[in-house]
Scaffold this motif. Structure first.
Motif, mmCIF file in Angstrom:
data_model
loop_
_atom_site.group_PDB
_atom_site.id
_atom_site.type_symbol
_atom_site.label_atom_id
_atom_site.label_comp_id
_atom_site.label_asym_id
_atom_site.label_seq_id
_atom_site.Cartn_x
_atom_site.Cartn_y
_atom_site.Cartn_z
ATOM 1 N N VAL A 268 0.843 -1.194 0.000
ATOM 2 C CA VAL A 268 0.000 0.000 0.000
ATOM 3 C C VAL A 268 0.879 1.245 0.000
ATOM 4 C CG1 VAL A 268 -1.910 -1.079 1.255
ATOM 5 C CG2 VAL A 268 -0.125 0.131 2.537
ATOM 6 N N TYR A 269 0.294 2.340 -0.491
ATOM 7 C CA TYR A 269 0.930 3.635 -0.321
ATOM 8 C C TYR A 269 0.712 4.104 1.114
ATOM 9 C CZ TYR A 269 1.938 4.246 -5.262
ATOM 10 O OH TYR A 269 2.449 4.107 -6.521
ATOM 11 N N VAL A 270 1.747 4.643 1.702
ATOM 12 C CA VAL A 270 1.651 5.255 3.031
ATOM 13 C C VAL A 270 1.674 6.763 2.821
ATOM 14 C CG1 VAL A 270 2.695 5.507 5.301
ATOM 15 C CG2 VAL A 270 2.816 3.304 4.104
ATOM 16 N N PHE A 271 0.529 7.401 3.017
ATOM 17 C CA PHE A 271 0.431 8.852 2.868
ATOM 18 C C PHE A 271 0.747 9.505 4.207
ATOM 19 C CE2 PHE A 271 -1.862 7.343 -0.747
ATOM 20 C CZ PHE A 271 -1.677 8.314 -1.726
ATOM 21 N N GLY A 272 1.620 10.514 4.166
ATOM 22 C CA GLY A 272 1.986 11.175 5.412
ATOM 23 C C GLY A 272 0.795 11.730 6.152
ATOM 24 N N ILE A 273 -0.183 12.271 5.405
ATOM 25 C CA ILE A 273 -1.360 12.845 6.057
ATOM 26 C C ILE A 273 -2.170 11.764 6.764
ATOM 27 C CG2 ILE A 273 -2.633 12.734 3.868
ATOM 28 C CD1 ILE A 273 -4.331 15.027 4.790
ATOM 29 N N GLU A 274 -2.264 10.558 6.171
ATOM 30 C CA GLU A 274 -3.022 9.495 6.829
ATOM 31 C C GLU A 274 -2.256 8.928 8.018
ATOM 32 O OE1 GLU A 274 -5.698 5.547 5.878
ATOM 33 O OE2 GLU A 274 -3.935 5.906 4.625
ATOM 34 N N LEU A 275 -0.952 8.747 7.865
ATOM 35 C CA LEU A 275 -0.158 8.229 8.970
ATOM 36 C C LEU A 275 -0.247 9.149 10.183
ATOM 37 C CD1 LEU A 275 1.914 6.405 10.314
ATOM 38 C CD2 LEU A 275 3.711 7.584 9.040
ATOM 39 N N LEU A 276 0.022 10.450 9.978
ATOM 40 C CA LEU A 276 -0.001 11.375 11.112
ATOM 41 C C LEU A 276 -1.415 11.638 11.596
ATOM 42 C CD1 LEU A 276 2.947 11.689 10.263
ATOM 43 C CD2 LEU A 276 2.775 14.102 10.842
ATOM 44 N N GLY A 277 -2.372 11.711 10.665
ATOM 45 C CA GLY A 277 -3.749 11.960 11.078
ATOM 46 C C GLY A 277 -4.303 10.842 11.948
ATOM 47 N N THR A 278 -4.033 9.597 11.570
ATOM 48 C CA THR A 278 -4.525 8.480 12.386
ATOM 49 C C THR A 278 -3.733 8.362 13.680
ATOM 50 O OG1 THR A 278 -3.130 6.938 11.114
ATOM 51 C CG2 THR A 278 -5.420 7.174 10.436
ATOM 52 N N MET A 279 -2.445 8.697 13.654
ATOM 53 C CA MET A 279 -1.674 8.723 14.897
ATOM 54 C C MET A 279 -2.216 9.781 15.845
ATOM 55 S SD MET A 279 2.298 8.155 13.714
ATOM 56 C CE MET A 279 2.861 9.022 15.162
ATOM 57 N N ALA A 280 -2.679 10.887 15.299
ATOM 58 C CA ALA A 280 -3.147 12.001 16.130
ATOM 59 C C ALA A 280 -4.463 11.691 16.830
ATOM 60 C CB ALA A 280 -3.303 13.260 15.280
ATOM 61 N N GLU A 281 -5.164 10.638 16.394
ATOM 62 C CA GLU A 281 -6.395 10.265 17.086
ATOM 63 C C GLU A 281 -6.120 9.726 18.489
ATOM 64 O OE1 GLU A 281 -9.686 8.553 14.526
ATOM 65 O OE2 GLU A 281 -7.891 7.919 13.414
ATOM 66 N N GLY A 282 -4.951 9.135 18.667
ATOM 67 C CA GLY A 282 -4.534 8.667 19.985
ATOM 68 C C GLY A 282 -3.070 8.997 20.139
#
Length: 415
Positions: A268-282
């Motif tokens: 899969v592609y790892v998008f920086g916005i998705e990685l950090l955005g999902t990390m920011a949920e917790g």
């Protein structure tokens, strides 16, 4: 609670209109009108072939409504096509009356007093059955949509649109943009609906999907309150700290405009916005403090902001250590990624200043999907059975515009 002028009454709540699904026959009593219209559309536009950069739909018309009048704008010409457009309008007005959208709109003072116009865009998709490897959750709106309707021309079971309720506040960028477009009373109605939904079962409900078993199915929803996606009969990728660290070198070298990296191990592609955005949920300690210092929420991490956070927190060897610590904190709870960014506000050339706004769909990374749990095998079977068959439907956007908007002036609308 005492109701003020911006507090919706029970009758004016958007909650009952959040998402409606069913068959045309169950909504209208029979499907004869839709069958006739769908057949005519297929006969007329079944061979429609979009250009490489053109839309995949036929723009039938836009209908502009004031309380006691309407105007139709269409690029189609000829008696036969004009008659087809008229038939589509008559059907859609009946459809929106029965699904509650027109009764809701007529009750709104910002429409009844003539200050705003309702614009209904009517688009026909002869076939939107393209393959998708990962779900791409989004909103159709460019910021001024109220409702969306999809009405399918299916005789056999089809894969159902995936969706879940958006109970969280919009990003600051989306809120600021919407305040320029929407009546304050409608913004208040959206806030009220979010509060009601967040206090109920929708706050933690799984992502709906699965199969639409009925003939001639439809979906009607409040665009700003729903994240939806074209159905995908596949699981998302489970993610963890080791995966984030593996992505570090690729993302660390990525330019701002291409802030992503392909993970060959996960496919899969790892998008920086998705990685950090999902990390920011917790968030772990580093990302939590960075967000708090700037008054930001997870949904405020668009591509540029996420790249800035990466540059200031995770760049280099020391950054890799901080990323590992934050990711280890995040993987304490379910963490899945789509391999795709999510669009909360689509570009619309009719709106000056319009731009695409990416946003993290809060809660998605921890929610299970019907299409990847109990209904995965059934959805895969239906998808296989429908391979090669056109997925045709009408889509309507129901937008709100100030009566003196540039779009209305350019369209030369006269009521």
């Amino acid at each position: 609670m005492t109701e003020g002028p911006l507090t919706p009454s029970v009758d004016d709540s958007l909650v009952p209109l959040l998402m409606q699904t069913g068959t045309v026959a169950s909504l209208l009593g029979n499907a004869a009108g839709w069958q006739k219209l769908a057949g005519a559309l297929k006969q007329e536009f079944g061979d429609f072939a979009p250009g490489p950069d053109g839309p995949r739909y036929v723009n039938l018309c836009t209908i502009y409504y004031q309380p006691r009048s309407r105007a139709v704008v269409t690029d189609l010409e000829g008696d036969r096509l004009i008659e087809l457009v008229a038939g589509a309008i008559a059907f859609l007005e009946m459809f929106m009356d029965h699904n509650g959208q027109w009764p809701y709109l007529r009750r709104q003072s910002w429409f009844a007093d003539g200050d705003h116009v309702i614009a209904v865009d009517v688009n026909y998709y002869p076939d939107r059955s393209e393959y998708k490897a990962v779900p791409s959750f989004h909103k159709d709106s460019a910021g001024n949509n109220v409702f969306v309707n999809l009405i399918f021309d299916n005789q056999e079971p089809v894969e159902a649109t995936e969706w879940f309720a958006d109970v969280e506040e919009p990003s600051a960028k989306r809120r600021e943009w919407q305040e320029k477009l929407l009546p304050p009373a409608h913004l208040a109605a959206l806030d009220h609906a979010r509060a009601v939904l967040k206090a109920g079962p929708e706050a933690n409900a799984p992502v709906r999907g699965g199969i639409s078993h009925g003939e001639h199915t439809y979906l009607s929803w409040v665009d700003d309150l729903v994240w939806h996606a074209t159905p995908v009969a596949a699981k998302r990728v489970e993610y963890g700290a080791a995966d984030a660290l593996r992505a570090h070198q690729g993302l660390d070298a990525a330019p701002e405009g291409a802030f992503y990296w392909y993970d060959h191990q996960l496919g899969v592609y790892v998008f920086g916005i998705e990685l950090l955005g999902t990390m920011a949920e917790g968030p772990g300690p580093h990302l939590r403090g960075w967000l708090a210092d700037r008054g930001l929420k997870a949904q405020d991490l668009d591509v540029r902001t996420a790249h800035t956070a990466w540059r200031e927190l995770y760049r280099g060897a020391d950054g890799a250590q901080r990323l590992g610590e934050d990711a280890a904190e995040r993987e304490r709870t379910d963490w899945r990624v789509n391999g795709q960014y999510s669009v909360a506000n689509a570009y619309d050339g009719r709106l000056a200043g319009s731009d695409q706004i990416e946003e993290t769909p809060i809660g998605l990374s921890g929610r299970r999907r019907a299409n990847s749990v109990e209904e995965l095998a059934a959805v895969q079977a239906v998808a296989a059975a429908n391979q090669g068959k056109p997925r045709s439907f009408i889509r309507t956007w129901v937008r709100v515009l100030p009566k003196d908007s540039e779009e209305i002036r350019k369209a030369d609308v006269v009521f």
